[in-house]
Scaffold this active site. Sequence first.
Site, PDB file in Angstrom:
ATOM      1  N   PHE A 197      -2.664  -6.970   4.030  1.00 48.49           N
ATOM      2  CA  PHE A 197      -2.512  -5.633   3.443  1.00 48.49           C
ATOM      3  C   PHE A 197      -3.196  -4.651   4.388  1.00 48.49           C
ATOM      4  CE2 PHE A 197      -4.477  -2.429   0.545  1.00 48.49           C
ATOM      5  CZ  PHE A 197      -3.383  -2.032  -0.215  1.00 48.49           C
ATOM      6  N   GLY A 205     -11.513   4.970   4.991  1.00 49.96           N
ATOM      7  CA  GLY A 205     -11.947   3.808   4.218  1.00 49.96           C
ATOM      8  C   GLY A 205     -11.703   4.074   2.745  1.00 49.96           C
ATOM      9  N   PHE A 443     -15.573  -4.111  -0.806  1.00 52.34           N
ATOM     10  CA  PHE A 443     -14.126  -3.990  -0.554  1.00 52.34           C
ATOM     11  C   PHE A 443     -13.302  -3.905  -1.834  1.00 52.34           C
ATOM     12  CE2 PHE A 443     -13.377  -8.814   0.601  1.00 52.34           C
ATOM     13  CZ  PHE A 443     -13.610  -9.169  -0.701  1.00 52.34           C
ATOM     14  N   GLU A 444     -12.032  -3.750  -1.635  1.00 55.11           N
ATOM     15  CA  GLU A 444     -11.062  -3.487  -2.719  1.00 55.11           C
ATOM     16  C   GLU A 444     -11.497  -2.297  -3.566  1.00 55.11           C
ATOM     17  OE1 GLU A 444      -9.684  -6.515  -5.406  1.00 55.11           O
ATOM     18  OE2 GLU A 444      -7.816  -6.661  -4.308  1.00 55.11           O
TER      19      GLU A 444
HETATM   20  S1  MYA Z   1      -8.215  -3.430   0.928  1.00 54.78           S
HETATM   21  C1  MYA Z   1      -8.730  -1.756   1.042  1.00 54.78           C
HETATM   22  C2  MYA Z   1      -9.223  -1.237  -0.242  1.00 54.78           C
HETATM   23  N1  MYA Z   1      -9.270   0.186  -0.197  1.00 54.78           N
HETATM   24  C3  MYA Z   1      -9.475   0.854  -1.296  1.00 54.78           C
HETATM   25  O1  MYA Z   1      -9.627   0.297  -2.368  1.00 54.78           O
HETATM   26  C4  MYA Z   1      -9.435   2.330  -1.171  1.00 54.78           C
HETATM   27  C5  MYA Z   1     -10.266   3.015  -2.226  1.00 54.78           C
HETATM   28  N2  MYA Z   1      -9.790   4.364  -2.449  1.00 54.78           N
HETATM   29  C6  MYA Z   1      -9.003   4.666  -3.496  1.00 54.78           C
HETATM   30  O2  MYA Z   1      -8.711   3.840  -4.328  1.00 54.78           O
HETATM   31  C7  MYA Z   1      -8.474   6.083  -3.604  1.00 54.78           C
HETATM   32  O3  MYA Z   1      -8.439   6.666  -2.342  1.00 54.78           O
HETATM   33  C8  MYA Z   1      -9.280   6.959  -4.611  1.00 54.78           C
HETATM   34  C9  MYA Z   1      -8.477   8.249  -4.899  1.00 54.78           C
HETATM   35  C10 MYA Z   1      -9.414   6.285  -5.952  1.00 54.78           C
HETATM   36  C11 MYA Z   1     -10.654   7.263  -4.044  1.00 54.78           C
HETATM   37  N3  MYA Z   1      -4.327   3.908  -9.870  1.00 54.78           N
HETATM   38  O4  MYA Z   1      -6.283  12.910  -5.605  1.00 54.78           O
HETATM   39  P1  MYA Z   1      -6.515  11.481  -6.049  1.00 54.78           P
HETATM   40  C12 MYA Z   1      -3.334   8.639  -8.356  1.00 54.78           C
HETATM   41  C13 MYA Z   1      -3.293   4.708 -10.174  1.00 54.78           C
HETATM   42  O5  MYA Z   1      -7.628  11.223  -6.975  1.00 54.78           O
HETATM   43  P2  MYA Z   1      -7.746  10.508  -3.701  1.00 54.78           P
HETATM   44  C14 MYA Z   1      -9.621  -4.358   0.848  1.00 54.78           C
HETATM   45  O6  MYA Z   1     -10.674  -3.887   0.603  1.00 54.78           O
HETATM   46  C15 MYA Z   1      -3.956   9.836  -9.076  1.00 54.78           C
HETATM   47  O7  MYA Z   1      -3.844   9.720 -10.473  1.00 54.78           O
HETATM   48  N4  MYA Z   1      -3.174   5.931  -9.707  1.00 54.78           N
HETATM   49  O8  MYA Z   1      -6.623  10.543  -4.768  1.00 54.78           O
HETATM   50  C16 MYA Z   1      -9.441  -5.845   1.134  1.00 54.78           C
HETATM   51  C17 MYA Z   1      -3.098  10.947  -8.521  1.00 54.78           C
HETATM   52  O9  MYA Z   1      -1.844  10.903  -9.164  1.00 54.78           O
HETATM   53  P3  MYA Z   1      -1.074  12.265  -9.550  1.00 54.78           P
HETATM   54  C18 MYA Z   1      -4.124   6.378  -8.892  1.00 54.78           C
HETATM   55  O10 MYA Z   1      -8.829  11.474  -4.021  1.00 54.78           O
HETATM   56  C19 MYA Z   1     -10.053  -6.655   0.075  1.00 54.78           C
HETATM   57  C20 MYA Z   1      -2.884  10.530  -7.069  1.00 54.78           C
HETATM   58  O11 MYA Z   1      -3.030   9.110  -7.065  1.00 54.78           O
HETATM   59  C21 MYA Z   1      -5.232   5.587  -8.515  1.00 54.78           C
HETATM   60  O12 MYA Z   1      -7.084  10.610  -2.381  1.00 54.78           O
HETATM   61  C22 MYA Z   1      -9.639  -8.080   0.152  1.00 54.78           C
HETATM   62  C23 MYA Z   1      -3.892  11.159  -6.131  1.00 54.78           C
HETATM   63  O13 MYA Z   1      -5.162  10.928  -6.687  1.00 54.78           O
HETATM   64  C24 MYA Z   1      -5.298   4.308  -9.051  1.00 54.78           C
HETATM   65  N5  MYA Z   1      -6.287   3.456  -8.762  1.00 54.78           N
HETATM   66  O14 MYA Z   1      -8.338   8.995  -3.797  1.00 54.78           O
HETATM   67  C25 MYA Z   1      -9.583  -8.569  -1.249  1.00 54.78           C
HETATM   68  N6  MYA Z   1      -6.018   6.312  -7.681  1.00 54.78           N
HETATM   69  O15 MYA Z   1      -0.813  12.958  -8.251  1.00 54.78           O
HETATM   70  C26 MYA Z   1      -8.939  -9.886  -1.410  1.00 54.78           C
HETATM   71  C27 MYA Z   1      -5.430   7.498  -7.552  1.00 54.78           C
HETATM   72  O16 MYA Z   1       0.160  11.811 -10.258  1.00 54.78           O
HETATM   73  C28 MYA Z   1      -8.676 -10.124  -2.872  1.00 54.78           C
HETATM   74  N7  MYA Z   1      -4.289   7.537  -8.256  1.00 54.78           N
HETATM   75  O17 MYA Z   1      -2.050  13.019 -10.425  1.00 54.78           O
HETATM   76  C29 MYA Z   1      -9.599 -11.131  -3.462  1.00 54.78           C
HETATM   77  C30 MYA Z   1      -9.193 -11.498  -4.841  1.00 54.78           C
HETATM   78  C31 MYA Z   1     -10.108 -12.522  -5.431  1.00 54.78           C
HETATM   79  C32 MYA Z   1      -9.846 -13.935  -5.042  1.00 54.78           C
HETATM   80  C33 MYA Z   1      -8.520 -14.479  -5.369  1.00 54.78           C
HETATM   81  C34 MYA Z   1      -8.352 -15.958  -4.941  1.00 54.78           C
HETATM   82  C35 MYA Z   1      -6.941 -16.409  -4.942  1.00 54.78           C
END
Ligand code: MYA
Length: 636
Positions: A197, A205, A443-444
């Site tokens: 991904f 970030g 992360f995530e």
């Molecule tokens: S992968 C990389 C991970 N990166 C991130 O998680 C990035 C974090 N940043 C963000 O999530 C966003 O930039 C934030 C918003 C939240 C800060 N759901 O103006 P906005 C909509 C639905 O607030 P921003 C990794 O780490 C919002 O309502 N909608 O946006 C690898 C709005 O919509 P509208 C959402 O200020 C890990 C629009 O977007 C969400 O730019 C490896 C704009 O919103 C949301 N969450 O930033 C893991 N957020 O325009 C492996 C926003 O309609 C997995 N919106 O009002 C491991 C699993 C476990 C093990 C499994 C074993 C099998």
Amino acid sequence: MMRCSRIFAFVSQRNLALSKVTQRSLLVSSQHQRGKSTVAETAAHDVQPQKESRSFAMGLFCGQINPEQVFPFPNALTTEQREAIEMYIDPVTKFFEEVNDANKNDNMAAIEENTMKGLKEMGAFGLQVSTEHHGLGLTNTQYARIVEIVGEYDLGIGITLGAHQSIGFKGILLFGNPEQKAKYLPKLAVGDEIAAFCLTEPSSGSDASSIRSKAVLSDDGKHYILNGSKIWISNGGIANIFTVFAQTPVTDADGNTTDKITAFIVERSFGGVSSGPPENKMGIKCSNTAEVYFEDVKIPLDNILGEVGEGFKVAMNILNNGRFGMGAALSGTMKGLIKKAADHAANRKQFGDYIHKYGVIQEKIARMAMQQYVSECMAYMLCANMDAGSKEFQIEAAISKIYASEAAWFVADEAIQISGGMGYMRDSGMERVMRDLRIFRIFEGTNDILRLFISLTGLQNAGKHLKELQKAFKNPGGNFGTIMEVVNKRAKRMVGVSSAPSLDQYVHPSLKDSASKTAKAMEDFGFSVEDLLIKHGKNIVEQQFLLWRLAEATIDIYGMVATLSRCSKSLSDGAESADYEANLCKVFVNEASVRVSKNLAYLKSSTEKENCKSMTEVSKSVIERGSVVQQHPLGF
Ligand code: MYA
């Protein structure tokens, strides 16, 4: 009867040497035996959801109770699904105990070849892909149960598997068209191809929408040409299929062109894709993390994932959708750590007695067990709701990820503390787990950004609700019932009488006290949200000190409700562990309700306001100075 014969058949297979067993065929054939279509049809993302329910957390911000997602504790599996997944538990556990060597993987910073082979044979690379596309077709809940085992034994492997299917190709499951699914899923499901991904970039970030990678349409309109680079990509060095997010020029109806994010499926074989060397990390060392570069990569139009310009929502939905896996995996990690700590406490004698007899150790063990229990309740409540068709679970997913990652850190720390010097030795395996765990708070979505996300999303919803109420007040005739409800609540609040919704009907009678504490916390929370919105309006967005505290209260309340619900079910079902669970539940609710009151009081406390102001000043000074500011006590 049928169940017994299946288990016997399975037990006899278990006796085969695991390395020789074609474990995948064992597992897949067991799915087929018990009605392939049942499991495949309920696979998380290849089917339409059954029903939509309202988010508990969203309702909480509006001062409403939406009980359907939380009471009673959801029964997530049909008998067939339960039987099918039970069959996996022993072979998967045995594989991690006998075939995989987590410490060796950690030392090598790679996964042993026979482990990779075994995982592929087991079907571990396509847990949620439908059987039609050569996966195991597991529901979210079934998947959670398997990743819990992975999390108990080897988080590095968990990340390799998770980066592949929880986020790497989750976009194809969620947004892919039938052709994209048919083309990519079969090879990904069996691990012949590995996915990654690609969102994060050097300058982007947490602020995910600020990515700079760019894809423009080729002159002949047949391809997008992608340029850019991504960093810290799990599986980045070993993947051949990438979900890549890039800015693309999008022209609106008025003819204005702006850059908007689009998601693409990119094959390494397209050319122009390269990766950096594996990063040298603190933990999850056996999982590959690398930079990925895209140079004039020609992406066919068929490889657009979702709609052009809608990529940010694709990314957010993938992340929301994958977060429950972390809660489940970390519940398993905590179980593993608790087993080690309990074993040490039960056998270690000091001052003439076993150390588990001492109150200090008892409190540690109880707190570890409590946090594991709460994480487990949240994770399984969440994935059950996802399986039931809920679409609005993003706040709950963020809560589960935050809570479990912090609980696991606490549990690892205490497990090492209980084990003393032994815990500090690498051979105990706990040091590796602690290193592995640190990244889960980063992360995530960092826990900090997710806390802001929880508060802002909830407040936005509450703001809309308040506006609707204002409208209702302008047209009282047509909205008499709603208005009276609000007026009543506010009148009671003014004279200090509680109008807290009763949760008594949902909980076991022996948990009534915990239920009323939870109801009170929910009522206070609703009023606090209203006060915040009235006081700050849109400017609340800037009040991060307050948003953080509000998120803390949200997390605690969700934890209270999830544990109350689970524990009530155990008590009503007469579960063997019901009394044990009731102890955990009561302590958690008692303590969480005190934390909620404290955090909500902080929102309007002048002392706390002063404290926040002082902290801003301290931070400014440290940043200006580049270090702490005071003189050394010795003066030099
Ligand atoms: S992968 C990389 C991970 N990166 C991130 O998680 C990035 C974090 N940043 C963000 O999530 C966003 O930039 C934030 C918003 C939240 C800060 N759901 O103006 P906005 C909509 C639905 O607030 P921003 C990794 O780490 C919002 O309502 N909608 O946006 C690898 C709005 O919509 P509208 C959402 O200020 C890990 C629009 O977007 C969400 O730019 C490896 C704009 O919103 C949301 N969450 O930033 C893991 N957020 O325009 C492996 C926003 O309609 C997995 N919106 O009002 C491991 C699993 C476990 C093990 C499994 C074993 C099998």
